[in-house]
Motif scaffolding. Sequence first.
Motif, PDB file in Angstrom:
ATOM      1  N   SER A  14      -1.459   6.115  -9.420  1.00  0.00           N
ATOM      2  CA  SER A  14      -2.199   4.848  -9.477  1.00  0.00           C
ATOM      3  C   SER A  14      -2.701   4.635 -10.903  1.00  0.00           C
ATOM      4  O   SER A  14      -3.319   5.544 -11.482  1.00  0.00           O
ATOM      5  N   ASN A  16      -5.080   2.786 -11.663  1.00  0.00           N
ATOM      6  CA  ASN A  16      -6.554   2.784 -11.581  1.00  0.00           C
ATOM      7  C   ASN A  16      -7.101   4.180 -11.860  1.00  0.00           C
ATOM      8  O   ASN A  16      -8.100   4.348 -12.558  1.00  0.00           O
ATOM      9  N   GLN A  38       4.212   2.736  -8.647  1.00  0.00           N
ATOM     10  CA  GLN A  38       3.097   3.610  -8.247  1.00  0.00           C
ATOM     11  C   GLN A  38       3.433   4.205  -6.875  1.00  0.00           C
ATOM     12  O   GLN A  38       3.914   3.489  -6.004  1.00  0.00           O
ATOM     13  N   GLY A  41      -0.556   3.512  -4.951  1.00  0.00           N
ATOM     14  CA  GLY A  41      -1.302   2.338  -5.418  1.00  0.00           C
ATOM     15  C   GLY A  41      -2.481   2.044  -4.495  1.00  0.00           C
ATOM     16  O   GLY A  41      -2.353   2.109  -3.277  1.00  0.00           O
ATOM     17  N   GLU A  42      -3.626   1.725  -5.111  1.00  0.00           N
ATOM     18  CA  GLU A  42      -4.831   1.453  -4.319  1.00  0.00           C
ATOM     19  C   GLU A  42      -5.032  -0.038  -4.165  1.00  0.00           C
ATOM     20  O   GLU A  42      -4.908  -0.787  -5.130  1.00  0.00           O
ATOM     21  N   GLY A  43      -5.369  -0.456  -2.941  1.00  0.00           N
ATOM     22  CA  GLY A  43      -5.791  -1.833  -2.707  1.00  0.00           C
ATOM     23  C   GLY A  43      -7.278  -1.844  -2.387  1.00  0.00           C
ATOM     24  O   GLY A  43      -7.925  -0.783  -2.379  1.00  0.00           O
ATOM     25  N   ARG A  44      -7.816  -2.996  -2.157  1.00  0.00           N
ATOM     26  CA  ARG A  44      -9.234  -3.101  -1.788  1.00  0.00           C
ATOM     27  C   ARG A  44      -9.504  -2.411  -0.466  1.00  0.00           C
ATOM     28  O   ARG A  44      -8.620  -2.265   0.355  1.00  0.00           O
ATOM     29  N   TRP A  49      -1.547  -0.007  -1.695  1.00  0.00           N
ATOM     30  CA  TRP A  49      -0.960  -1.185  -2.331  1.00  0.00           C
ATOM     31  C   TRP A  49       0.525  -0.904  -2.575  1.00  0.00           C
ATOM     32  O   TRP A  49       0.870   0.037  -3.281  1.00  0.00           O
ATOM     33  N   TRP A  57       2.031  -3.677 -12.399  1.00  0.00           N
ATOM     34  CA  TRP A  57       0.919  -2.870 -11.879  1.00  0.00           C
ATOM     35  C   TRP A  57       0.131  -2.387 -13.082  1.00  0.00           C
ATOM     36  O   TRP A  57       0.644  -1.614 -13.893  1.00  0.00           O
ATOM     37  N   SER A  59      -3.989  -1.529 -14.963  1.00  0.00           N
ATOM     38  CA  SER A  59      -5.451  -1.421 -14.925  1.00  0.00           C
ATOM     39  C   SER A  59      -5.953  -1.530 -16.350  1.00  0.00           C
ATOM     40  O   SER A  59      -5.300  -1.036 -17.271  1.00  0.00           O
ATOM     41  N   ASP A 101      -7.325 -12.738  -3.369  1.00  0.00           N
ATOM     42  CA  ASP A 101      -5.875 -12.754  -3.183  1.00  0.00           C
ATOM     43  C   ASP A 101      -5.273 -13.928  -3.942  1.00  0.00           C
ATOM     44  O   ASP A 101      -5.768 -15.053  -3.847  1.00  0.00           O
ATOM     45  N   LYS A 108       0.732 -13.729  -0.040  1.00  0.00           N
ATOM     46  CA  LYS A 108       0.079 -13.073  -1.173  1.00  0.00           C
ATOM     47  C   LYS A 108       1.106 -12.671  -2.229  1.00  0.00           C
ATOM     48  O   LYS A 108       2.080 -11.990  -1.920  1.00  0.00           O
ATOM     49  N   ALA A 112      -6.380  -8.461  -7.137  1.00  0.00           N
ATOM     50  CA  ALA A 112      -7.155  -7.775  -8.167  1.00  0.00           C
ATOM     51  C   ALA A 112      -8.319  -7.057  -7.514  1.00  0.00           C
ATOM     52  O   ALA A 112      -8.798  -7.474  -6.452  1.00  0.00           O
ATOM     53  N   MET A 113      -8.738  -5.972  -8.130  1.00  0.00           N
ATOM     54  CA  MET A 113      -9.889  -5.223  -7.604  1.00  0.00           C
ATOM     55  C   MET A 113     -10.628  -4.573  -8.776  1.00  0.00           C
ATOM     56  O   MET A 113     -10.064  -4.447  -9.860  1.00  0.00           O
ATOM     57  N   GLY A 129      -8.179  -3.516 -11.790  1.00  0.00           N
ATOM     58  CA  GLY A 129      -6.797  -3.213 -11.391  1.00  0.00           C
ATOM     59  C   GLY A 129      -6.134  -4.482 -10.869  1.00  0.00           C
ATOM     60  O   GLY A 129      -6.716  -5.193 -10.046  1.00  0.00           O
ATOM     61  N   GLY A 131      -2.377  -6.281  -9.508  1.00  0.00           N
ATOM     62  CA  GLY A 131      -0.988  -6.120  -9.081  1.00  0.00           C
ATOM     63  C   GLY A 131      -0.360  -7.494  -8.870  1.00  0.00           C
ATOM     64  O   GLY A 131      -0.972  -8.376  -8.264  1.00  0.00           O
TER      65      GLY A 131
HETATM   66  C1  BTN Z   1      -5.971  -5.996  -3.463  1.00  0.00           C
HETATM   67  O1  BTN Z   1      -6.202  -5.232  -2.515  1.00  0.00           O
HETATM   68  O2  BTN Z   1      -5.684  -7.179  -3.284  1.00  0.00           O
HETATM   69  C2  BTN Z   1      -6.059  -5.494  -4.890  1.00  0.00           C
HETATM   70  C3  BTN Z   1      -4.813  -4.750  -5.262  1.00  0.00           C
HETATM   71  C4  BTN Z   1      -4.800  -4.192  -6.665  1.00  0.00           C
HETATM   72  C5  BTN Z   1      -3.536  -3.385  -6.913  1.00  0.00           C
HETATM   73  C6  BTN Z   1      -3.441  -2.903  -8.326  1.00  0.00           C
HETATM   74  S1  BTN Z   1      -1.824  -2.378  -8.768  1.00  0.00           S
HETATM   75  C7  BTN Z   1      -2.426  -1.731 -10.272  1.00  0.00           C
HETATM   76  C8  BTN Z   1      -3.784  -1.117  -9.997  1.00  0.00           C
HETATM   77  N1  BTN Z   1      -3.630   0.274  -9.643  1.00  0.00           N
HETATM   78  C9  BTN Z   1      -3.892   0.493  -8.360  1.00  0.00           C
HETATM   79  O3  BTN Z   1      -3.794   1.605  -7.792  1.00  0.00           O
HETATM   80  N2  BTN Z   1      -4.295  -0.638  -7.779  1.00  0.00           N
HETATM   81  C10 BTN Z   1      -4.347  -1.747  -8.710  1.00  0.00           C
END
Ligand code: BTN
Length: 245
Positions: A14, A16, A38, A41-44, A49, A57, A59, A101, A108, A112-113, A129, A131
């Motif tokens: 990730s 992030n 990734q 990948g992390e989402g909210r 993600w 992708w 940050s 979103d 979608k 962003a987060m 972060g 995407g």
């Molecule tokens: C959401 O949940 O809508 C936000 C998603 C954000 C994803 C991006 S991809 C680059 C960065 N690294 C991550 O692990 N997550 C964010």
Amino acid sequence: MLGRAIYHFSRVESTNKIAFSLAEKGEREGTVILADEQFGGEGRRGRRWFSPLGGLWLSTILRPALPPEHTFIYPLMGAVAVAKAIKRLCSSCVYIHWPNDVMIRERKVGGAMCKIKREKEKVKFIILGVGVNLNIESFPPPLKELSTSLLLESHRPTYPFYFLDLFLNELRDLYSLSQVNQSLLMDKVQDFFPFVGKLVRVISSGEERKVWVKGIDYQGRLMVESENGIQQVITPAESVPITCL
Ligand code: BTN
């Protein structure tokens, strides 16, 4: 300074996580961590993600001189920068679905987060972060019905570094604005938010209600009014899906 230093990786867990650990070690504001792919990948709200090859992708490390409550708008600021970059590229009908979103035709296309590191009552740094589904040809279920990409919408591939440049230019302007004039920044946010003045269905505290949307405040909260005139704010943390009626 945004994007003055860019670390580009082919495959990471990730961006992030990398940005967070670099920021902890004192990396300068504006550094961007970018990955082609990734695998974590992390989402909210702790969601995963989907980040295969074909997306943007990234940050970035922000160190704003603002109190924490003035930075809650930053995920929205990131989403607006994505929306503005998309608009420049393909003038699609792009909008923001609160809280963060980026949407085209009710699907979608990006998100962003933010992760905030505080020290006492101050912001030490923020990891923004972002995407964007640029050249993704297909999505696995359940994203298939919910997501889209610029390729699927415009039938043209997007060169990632060109999009990165567009995005960083928009982000630079919005971030500068955030430090001097938050109400102007809010105007830019509302430009991409088509729900103001509309009756929507929200789910808050597990309860479904119909409310009129009044706007978004500087803390990124949704300001609503119930059908019997009671004003209320809903925080992004409650993350209620809103649906137009
Ligand atoms: C959401 O949940 O809508 C936000 C998603 C954000 C994803 C991006 S991809 C680059 C960065 N690294 C991550 O692990 N997550 C964010």
